[in-house]
Design a protein around this motif. Sequence first.
Motif, PDB file in Angstrom:
ATOM      1  N   PRO A   1       8.135   9.370   3.410  1.00  0.00           N
ATOM      2  CA  PRO A   1       7.794  10.869   3.237  1.00  0.00           C
ATOM      3  C   PRO A   1       8.897  11.771   3.485  1.00  0.00           C
ATOM      4  O   PRO A   1       8.937  13.014   2.852  1.00  0.00           O
ATOM      5  CB  PRO A   1       6.692  11.074   4.353  1.00  0.00           C
ATOM      6  CG  PRO A   1       6.273   9.592   4.791  1.00  0.00           C
ATOM      7  CD  PRO A   1       7.677   8.739   4.332  1.00  0.00           C
TER       8      PRO A   1
ATOM      9  N   MET B   1       3.562   6.207   2.594  1.00  0.00           N
ATOM     10  CA  MET B   1       3.698   7.828   2.484  1.00  0.00           C
ATOM     11  C   MET B   1       3.275   8.341   3.472  1.00  0.00           C
ATOM     12  O   MET B   1       3.435   9.590   3.776  1.00  0.00           O
ATOM     13  CB  MET B   1       3.299   8.187   1.066  1.00  0.00           C
ATOM     14  CG  MET B   1       4.123   7.635  -0.161  1.00  0.00           C
ATOM     15  SD  MET B   1       5.640   7.780  -0.142  1.00  0.00           S
ATOM     16  CE  MET B   1       6.158   9.513  -0.106  1.00  0.00           C
ATOM     17  N   GLU B   2       2.707   7.893   4.323  1.00  0.00           N
ATOM     18  CA  GLU B   2       1.867   8.488   5.791  1.00  0.00           C
ATOM     19  C   GLU B   2       2.964   9.053   6.606  1.00  0.00           C
ATOM     20  O   GLU B   2       3.936   7.809   7.130  1.00  0.00           O
ATOM     21  CB  GLU B   2       0.844   7.713   6.333  1.00  0.00           C
ATOM     22  CG  GLU B   2      -0.274   7.657   5.471  1.00  0.00           C
ATOM     23  CD  GLU B   2      -1.559   6.763   6.181  1.00  0.00           C
ATOM     24  OE1 GLU B   2      -1.354   6.369   7.463  1.00  0.00           O
ATOM     25  OE2 GLU B   2      -2.400   6.372   5.452  1.00  0.00           O
TER      26      GLU B   2
ATOM     27  N   ASP C   1       0.810  -1.184   0.071  1.00  0.00           N
ATOM     28  CA  ASP C   1       0.002  -0.061  -0.001  1.00  0.00           C
ATOM     29  C   ASP C   1       0.928   1.231   0.013  1.00  0.00           C
ATOM     30  O   ASP C   1       1.128   1.611   1.138  1.00  0.00           O
ATOM     31  CB  ASP C   1      -0.834  -0.016   1.204  1.00  0.00           C
ATOM     32  CG  ASP C   1      -2.110   0.955   1.125  1.00  0.00           C
ATOM     33  OD1 ASP C   1      -1.936   1.946   0.511  1.00  0.00           O
ATOM     34  OD2 ASP C   1      -2.766   0.853   1.932  1.00  0.00           O
ATOM     35  N   ILE C   2       1.322   1.887  -1.203  1.00  0.00           N
ATOM     36  CA  ILE C   2       2.273   2.909  -1.277  1.00  0.00           C
ATOM     37  C   ILE C   2       1.661   4.176  -0.663  1.00  0.00           C
ATOM     38  O   ILE C   2       2.297   4.877   0.186  1.00  0.00           O
ATOM     39  CB  ILE C   2       2.400   3.193  -2.853  1.00  0.00           C
ATOM     40  CG1 ILE C   2       3.149   2.087  -3.392  1.00  0.00           C
ATOM     41  CG2 ILE C   2       3.068   4.684  -2.923  1.00  0.00           C
ATOM     42  CD1 ILE C   2       3.180   2.328  -4.781  1.00  0.00           C
ATOM     43  N   ARG C   3       0.181   4.425  -0.540  1.00  0.00           N
ATOM     44  CA  ARG C   3      -0.296   5.623   0.033  1.00  0.00           C
ATOM     45  C   ARG C   3      -0.150   5.420   1.595  1.00  0.00           C
ATOM     46  O   ARG C   3       0.302   6.463   2.167  1.00  0.00           O
ATOM     47  CB  ARG C   3      -1.991   5.670  -0.234  1.00  0.00           C
ATOM     48  CG  ARG C   3      -2.072   6.332  -1.270  1.00  0.00           C
ATOM     49  CD  ARG C   3      -3.726   6.715  -1.309  1.00  0.00           C
ATOM     50  NE  ARG C   3      -4.334   5.782  -0.745  1.00  0.00           N
ATOM     51  CZ  ARG C   3      -5.677   5.009  -1.645  1.00  0.00           C
ATOM     52  NH1 ARG C   3      -5.873   5.506  -2.812  1.00  0.00           N
ATOM     53  NH2 ARG C   3      -6.122   4.059  -1.314  1.00  0.00           N
ATOM     54  N   LYS C   4      -0.353   4.307   2.283  1.00  0.00           N
ATOM     55  CA  LYS C   4       0.143   3.977   3.722  1.00  0.00           C
ATOM     56  C   LYS C   4       1.456   4.192   4.016  1.00  0.00           C
ATOM     57  O   LYS C   4       1.689   5.020   4.865  1.00  0.00           O
ATOM     58  CB  LYS C   4      -0.408   2.428   3.979  1.00  0.00           C
ATOM     59  CG  LYS C   4      -0.359   2.356   5.643  1.00  0.00           C
ATOM     60  CD  LYS C   4      -1.079   1.345   6.002  1.00  0.00           C
ATOM     61  CE  LYS C   4      -1.701   1.410   7.368  1.00  0.00           C
ATOM     62  NZ  LYS C   4      -2.690   1.963   7.820  1.00  0.00           N
TER      63      LYS C   4
ATOM     64  N   LYS D   1      10.584  12.007   0.221  1.00  0.00           N
ATOM     65  CA  LYS D   1      10.075  12.835  -0.880  1.00  0.00           C
ATOM     66  C   LYS D   1      10.400  14.363  -0.367  1.00  0.00           C
ATOM     67  O   LYS D   1      10.309  15.279  -1.105  1.00  0.00           O
ATOM     68  CB  LYS D   1       8.520  12.502  -0.496  1.00  0.00           C
ATOM     69  CG  LYS D   1       7.618  13.509  -1.683  1.00  0.00           C
ATOM     70  CD  LYS D   1       6.088  12.768  -1.552  1.00  0.00           C
ATOM     71  CE  LYS D   1       5.466  13.638  -2.679  1.00  0.00           C
ATOM     72  NZ  LYS D   1       4.025  13.193  -2.825  1.00  0.00           N
TER      73      LYS D   1
END
Length: 133
Positions: free
Chosen positions: A105, A90-91, A85-88, A108
Amino acid sequence: MNFRSSVEIYTEWDIVAARQLGRNEAKKVGFGTVDQARITTAISELARNIYLYAGKGKIEIERVSEGKMSGIKIIASDEGPGIQDIRKVMEDGFSTSGGLGAGMPGVKRLMDEFKVISEAGIGTTITTVKWLH
């Protein structure tokens, strides 16, 4: 002319080698000490993720230019399990290793461009660029 070199990541010592290569290349491009530190931190984080989650992979460092801009591109690739889960991931604060969860993150934020391609069972490639301002 783009210069590219790489470090295979198998051991913790390879993380150190990748950091050193990144710092040297950042210096050659003309980055100051603060941006050199940002770049080496990003490399360290990416290489550490390869070591922890994929077991082996590669950090490629490339000098890049676009018009009048020059910079450094970091490509971290592996053939590990992939990121579910890339979104997770990136949290801020998310961690599967018990770390601070500043990894992805953080990378980034440290860099100017950031792209993740990951496929379960195939691997992950993270491409990031820092431009000289």
